[in-house]
Every structure is written in C-alpha cells, then in structure tokens.
Design an enzyme around this catalytic site. Structure first.
Site, PDB file in Angstrom:
ATOM      1  N   GLU B  49      10.811 -40.173  -7.852  1.00 23.72           N
ATOM      2  CA  GLU B  49       9.856 -39.231  -8.161  1.00 23.72           C
ATOM      3  C   GLU B  49       9.607 -39.440  -9.601  1.00 23.72           C
ATOM      4  O   GLU B  49      10.325 -38.827 -10.616  1.00 23.72           O
ATOM      5  CB  GLU B  49      10.224 -37.839  -7.682  1.00 23.72           C
ATOM      6  CG  GLU B  49       8.868 -37.090  -7.163  1.00 23.72           C
ATOM      7  CD  GLU B  49       9.231 -35.485  -7.021  1.00 23.72           C
ATOM      8  OE1 GLU B  49       8.982 -34.849  -7.943  1.00 23.72           O
ATOM      9  OE2 GLU B  49       9.948 -35.210  -6.103  1.00 23.72           O
ATOM     10  N   ASP B  60       6.437 -25.730 -14.440  1.00 23.40           N
ATOM     11  CA  ASP B  60       7.876 -26.283 -14.672  1.00 23.40           C
ATOM     12  C   ASP B  60       8.242 -25.444 -15.898  1.00 23.40           C
ATOM     13  O   ASP B  60       7.525 -24.752 -16.755  1.00 23.40           O
ATOM     14  CB  ASP B  60       7.516 -27.555 -15.447  1.00 23.40           C
ATOM     15  CG  ASP B  60       7.402 -28.619 -14.671  1.00 23.40           C
ATOM     16  OD1 ASP B  60       8.073 -28.827 -13.687  1.00 23.40           O
ATOM     17  OD2 ASP B  60       6.263 -29.372 -14.566  1.00 23.40           O
ATOM     18  N   TYR B 174       8.081 -31.221   0.924  1.00 19.21           N
ATOM     19  CA  TYR B 174       8.910 -30.855  -0.213  1.00 19.21           C
ATOM     20  C   TYR B 174       8.863 -29.281  -0.191  1.00 19.21           C
ATOM     21  O   TYR B 174       7.788 -28.567  -0.424  1.00 19.21           O
ATOM     22  CB  TYR B 174       8.242 -31.172  -1.551  1.00 19.21           C
ATOM     23  CG  TYR B 174       8.896 -31.048  -2.902  1.00 19.21           C
ATOM     24  CD1 TYR B 174       9.545 -29.758  -3.128  1.00 19.21           C
ATOM     25  CD2 TYR B 174       8.913 -32.156  -3.749  1.00 19.21           C
ATOM     26  CE1 TYR B 174      10.242 -29.550  -4.529  1.00 19.21           C
ATOM     27  CE2 TYR B 174       9.620 -31.783  -4.956  1.00 19.21           C
ATOM     28  CZ  TYR B 174      10.234 -30.872  -5.281  1.00 19.21           C
ATOM     29  OH  TYR B 174      11.150 -30.510  -6.368  1.00 19.21           O
TER      30      TYR B 174
END
Ligand SMILES: Cc1ncc(COP(=O)(O)O)c(C=O)c1O
Lengths: 404, 267
Positions: B49, B60, B174
């Site tokens: 990735e 994040d 995911y």
C-alpha cells in the site's frame, strides 16, 4: 419565534448534502454513520416545536436576543454616502455571533443524549461559546486550538478554562484554525460513540453547513424585521466578513430571494499578491478540505496552503460550500480587506461610535466604508458586527501605540 | 486473473494470510523510499500500500502525519508516486494499492489518474476520505474498472451499510480494527473477530484488517480471523526512529520477515 426552518428540500443542499458541485461528506468511513445519525436527529429535532421553543427561549433569555440594529451615524457621515447600520452581534452573550450556533448544536447534543462535546477554535470565540453552552448543559468540553492562536487570543483561552473546558493545544502545521480542525476531526474519529462535534462555521461535512446556517439565520431574520421597522423597507446591501462564513451566511440567508446585494469580505492579509492571505473565494481553487468540496487555498498538487490574517477567526484556507455556490451564481460578491485596512477600521469604529469591534468584523466595516462612499445617502447598508474586540487588544497593541 | 485476486488465491493454497504493508511514498526521500519498498517486497510482503502524502491527513495519527510531512518536504507528489510505482512494478509482481486523500487525486485529475495508475502498474486505489456516497464522482470519470477501488469498513459501520458498501467493492475490503486514527496502539482481538464475522455474512471478498497492529503477536491474533493484515505506522515508526541508520532498508526487511512469519498459520 425566531425562524429556523427545517431543511428545505426544494432548495440546497440536496438529499446528499451537496450545494450544486460543492459540499458533500468527504470523510473516513468511521465518521459516516455518525454524520448520518446527526442528519437524522437534525431533521427530526429542528421540526419539533418543543426543540424550537427550548432554543427560542434560550436565545432570548440566555443570549440576549434580539440583538439591536444600530444606525452608525458618525461612521456613515465619515464614509460620505449610504447609511451604515450595524447588526450588534457583539452584544450577544460571550461577545460574538458564535453562541447562536453553539446553543443550537449543544441543545442538539443534549436531545441526542450526548454528554461530551468537542470544538475547534481560531479566535477562541467559538471555543468560548462552546465552553459556555457546555457549562450551561453540564457537559464535558474539549476545545482544540492552534498554539499560535493560543498566544494571540490569550484572554479567550483563560475564559474557556474558567468555564470548565479543557483547551487542547495543537502545534501541527501552522498552529492555527485549520490544524485545530484537523485535530478535532482526529479526536472525534476515536470518540465518536459518545461525543458530539460542535463545528464553528458553515464548513465541514454535511449536515454541518446547512445546520449551522439554520442556527445562524436568526441574525438575518431579526435584521430583516428591524430594518423594515426603522426604514420601512429592505436594505440595499448586506456586508459581513467571511472566515468559514457563518456570520455572513446567517445574515444573508433570509434575504436570499430579496433584491438585496450581498458582499462577503475575506482577509487579504498582507495583500493577495504577497501570497500571505486568507482570501479563499477571491484567490482559491476548488478542492476538498475538512469533509466538504469548496474553494480552498491549495497548490497545483492539491496540498493545502497556509492562510494568513491578523485576525485568527479569518485565518483559514477553506470556506463554507454554500458560499462557493453563491460565488459561482454571483448571488454574493466576495471582496477582501488587508490587515492594515482592518486595523484602521478597528480604530475608526472605536473612536467614532464608541464600539470596539472584533478584528474579524473590522474587515466587514472597512469594506462597508468603501461601499457606502460610492452609494447615495438614501441607500442602506447592514453590516454584521459579528463580535467585539476585547479579545484582540493584545495583537492590536503590537501594531498601534496604546501605551501613551 | 488480476494480481489482487491471484494473491488471495495463492494465500489460501499456502495456508497463509496476506501481509499488507503501508509506507508513504518518498519518505524520507525518493531514492531511500524506493530502496525501502524494494527491500520490503523482497522480504515477502504480499501487498504494497503506497501512500501518496497529503498536507492535512485527518484520518492519520502523529506517526503517519510526520511521515507525510517528510515526504512532502522531500518533494513527493502524485506524478512522482506514479513514477515510483512503475519502478516498483519492475521488480515485483505483488499488487500495488495506491493510498491517498481525495484532494491530491482531484487536483491531478480523476480520468488522468486512472489512466496513469494503470499504465504504471498499480492495481488498486484507496481514498480514505471518499466514502461510497461520494465515490461515483471519481469513478464516473474512469475509463474502465480495471483499477480496484478498495472500500473501508469501520467498527461503526452498521450491517445494512456494510451491505451497501460491499455491493460496489472489488479486490478486498479494508476493515478498520478500531475507532480512531492510524497508529493508535493496541487491538481488541475479540472485537475484531466479531466484526470480521459480521462482514463475512454479507460478502465473499477477502477481508484485510488494519489500524493499531504493531507486533507479531497482534499479527498472529488477527490472522486467525482475517484474510490479510495491514501494517503502516509500525513500519513508519521504524523509518522515523532510524533516519540516520546506514541500512534503513535492511531494518524494514527484517520487520517484514518477522510479521510475515506470523501470518503463516496452519489452517
Ligand atoms: C467575531 C468573529 N467574526 C467572524 C468570525 C469568522 O467566522 P465566520 O466566517 O464563520 O463567521 C469569527 C471566528 O472566529 C469571529 O470570532
């Protein structure tokens, strides 16, 4: 009753939260269910007469609404043209329009059964307003604030702490509003189960731009009635500063279908040509920031640029999506005012009318004097005096001599 | 068969789970990053990735925020990440999933991105802030459906919404292990198992689990339930803590070997 209409599906945003090509919900999957839940609660509660009454009573008894509409005669004379009327949001509890929105959202949180709220803040006015309404409802409150803003808006930091809120310093990026919002969103991702995020402007993912607009439109609803009572007619022009755009949208929205010109004023900082500005609509391009598509300040590669303004509340590289639509449709005209021009207007209003305006609002005042000078004396301009300037004494003292 | 399907097919045959590794393209610099990725592929990474950095990564945690900043400072952008993809494609056959936020891709141009991503050897794209509700504006501009758009499922996603998301998904799913940003430490194995089970009831696609997985023990625990394990911050932390190390690629290689061994569970 102060009019807060339910989301009008005949108008914008559409079902998916888009204002034409703008708006939407560009967020990670973790937040999507929370936004859908909020949208449902919003639609339901806003249409509930009990919710409306509770909010209306608080706006009247706690915030002190309606705020006055004041004819600034000396200022008008100095501008040498149209009559300038000031919508006195500086007189709302906590000193800015921000409380209209935080009362609405914190009440929404209460109705949804949430006991914790978070907020981002730039000037600290939204942080103070959120800390205030959180105290009122007995909720736990965390406010994310950039380290640069903590310094330039120190009095508000102390107010938030006194009100029982935790001020979380954010040092990433430039330590300003954009970074505070990044951090608030990150925190929310982890705490989404029991925490309500009180966004401070008509920005962010759907339903925030619509919801905040509907909580702020009380400004325009009142002003519309007041100006008609005083002058027997509608004003010719509305002027408000634009950071994220909530005080401007709050004033503009109720006049949407009226023949009234709207002028939004962005921060030109040290001048648009220097690159050190926050004039998103005047100098930005379309992109996605903080959950919505709108004009943003970015480079060719889609990286967000730093904004600059002497006023912390306008120091933001994004803008609410509905303003982007207004710009494209030319429903509003977006101008910009430099740091120096705003400082000048800050002093002018203080001396001529005995009102110390927020630096944010000073941008609107500077533009109003320019516009008024070009208009006939029988014309009427309503300026949103979005906040008072006590919080800015520190930063202003660095630019002008107040020691002797 | 495409590379992604092929990989999960192979995993099944070998009784392994896929090790999916995330690194920011260009961290700490273009050449170093390429050397790091090359070493990771050689060490047995199953899926790469590759992160295209964004200035405001709201999904994040601090580790990937800093890695994005290092990469941006070193000049990384979408074009360079695509050039790097082509270089990596030259040395490995494993699937390459490009990862980013929507704004850099929008600025590059959706149609152009689709074309260039495929031409340079990418297999999929994951856009963390582009939920199913908004993704049509991007895929409508794509000239085909060869690039797999990897969808995220969160612990907050209710089952009817899982159904809606998986209907449009391809490649793999995911599954975010926990509510929080990347790099938040620690995992709740029982919780992950529950979410994997619910997700399996609505889809036959392979399920990769990520966020907060940072040790071989974590990998082993998650491998018991999922088809793949995504590791990002743990790799980025190794990079960050060893920026002056003479053999940074070697350190990452070692990490990958350790994690990969933990994915080999007997069926
Ligand atoms: C007094 C005042 N006016 C204006 C603003 C700008 O926000 P908005 O554009 O959402 O009204 C702020 C923000 O902090 C403020 O404090």
């Amino acid at each position: 009753m102060y009019g807060i209409d339910a989301l009008d599906q005949k108008q914008y945003p559409d079902q998916r939260g888009h204002f034409g090509p703008y708006g939407g919900r560009y967020v990670g999957e973790t937040l999507m269910p929370a936004l859908l839940e909020l949208e449902e609660a919003y639609r339901k509660n806003i249409a509930d007469p009990d919710f409306q009454k509770e909010l209306h009573d608080l706006l009247r008894d706690y915030t002190g609404r309606p705020t006055p509409l004041f004819h600034a005669k000396t200022l008008s004379e100095k501008a040498g043209g149209a009559a300038i009327w000031l919508k006195r949001e500086d007189l709302a509890h906590t000193g800015a329009h921000k409380i209209n929105n935080t009362l609405g959202q914190t009440l929404m949180a209460k109705w949804m059964g949430k006991k914790k709220v978070i907020a981002e803040t730039g000037a600290g006015q939204h942080g103070v307003a959120t800390a205030t309404t959180a105290a009122l409802f007995g909720m736990e409150c965390k406010v994310f604030m950039g380290t640069e803003d903590i310094e330039r808006q120190a009095p508000n930091v102390r107010r938030m702490r006194l009100l029982g809120a935790e001020v979380v310093p954010v040092s990433s990026g430039t330590g300003t509003l954009k970074d505070a919002m990044n951090e608030a969103m990150r925190y929310w991702v982890g705490a989404v189960a029991d925490t309500f995020y009180v966004i401070g402007s008509v920005a962010g993912p759907h339903p925030y731009p619509a919801m905040v607009r509907d909580f702020q439109r009380v400004i325009g609803d009142e002003a519309r009635d007041q100006v008609q009572a005083f002058a027997g007619r509608l004003p010719d022009m509305l002027i408000a500063c634009v950071g994220g755009g909530s005080n401007a949208m709050g004033l503009f929205y109720p006049f949407l279908n009226d023949p009234v010109e709207m002028v939004g004023v962005e921060a030109a900082g040290r001048g648009i040509e220097t690159g050190k500005h926050a004039a998103t609509l005047s100098a930005g391009t379309v992109g996605v920031l903080h959950g919505a598509k709108s004009y943003v300040l970015q480079d060719d590669e889609g990286q967000i640029l730093e904004a600059h303004s002497i006023s912390a509340g306008l120091d933001y590289p994004g803008v609410g999506p509905e303003h982007s639509q207004f710009k494209d449709f030319k429903r509003a005209r977006y101008m910009s005012i430099t740091d120096d021009q705003a400082l000048e207007a800050f002093q002018t209003l203080s001396r001529l009318e005995g009102i110390i305006p927020a630096l944010e609002s000073s941008h609107a005042l500077a533009q109003a004097m320019i516009e008024a000078g070009k208009m006939a004396p029988n014309k009427i301009i309503v300026v949103n005096l979005s906040g008072r300037g006590d919080k800015d004494m520190g930063i202003v003292g660095k630019h002008i001599n107040l020691e002797s | 068969m495409n590379r992604i399907d092929n990989t999960f097919e192979k995993m099944k045959e070998k009784g392994e789970k896929a090790l999916v590794g995330f690194v920011s393209a260009g961290d700490p610099g273009y050449e170093d990053s390429l050397a790091i990725v090359t070493a990771m592929c050689k060490a047995g990474l199953d899926i790469l990735e590759l992160g295209i950095p964004f200035s405001d990564p709201t999904a994040d945690g601090p580790v990937i925020q800093r890695s994005s900043q290092r990469a941006l400072k070193a000049g990384m952008n979408v074009s360079k990440a695509l050039t790097m993809t082509q270089k990596i494609r030259g040395i490995t056959d494993i699937p390459i999933i490009l990862f980013s936020y929507y704004n850099p891709i929008l600025a590059y141009g959706n149609a152009q991105f689709y074309k260039d991503a495929l031409e340079n050897g990418a297999d999929g794209l994951l856009v963390v802030d582009l939920p199913t509700e908004e993704s049509a504006e991007m895929t409508d501009e794509w000239a085909g459906s060869e690039l797999s758009l990897v969808r995220l499922i969160a612990p907050t996603t209710p089952v009817n919404r899982m159904r809606m998301i998986t209907q449009e998904a391809s490649g793999f799913l995911y599954l975010i292990s926990k509510t929080g940003v990347t790099g938040s430490d620690g995992i709740d194995t029982a919780d992950i198992e529950t979410h994997v089970k619910i997700l399996r009831s609505v889809t036959a696609l392979p399920i990769c689990v990520g966020f907060g997985i940072s040790t071989a023990d974590h990998v082993k625990a998650v491998a018991a339930a999922a088809d793949g394990i995504v590791i990002g911050s743990a790799f980025e932390r190794t990079i960050e803590e060893n920026l002056q190390h003479p053999d940074l690629p070697g350190l990452l290689e070692e990490k990958v070997r350790g994690f990969k061994a933990a994915t080999r569970i007997s069926p």
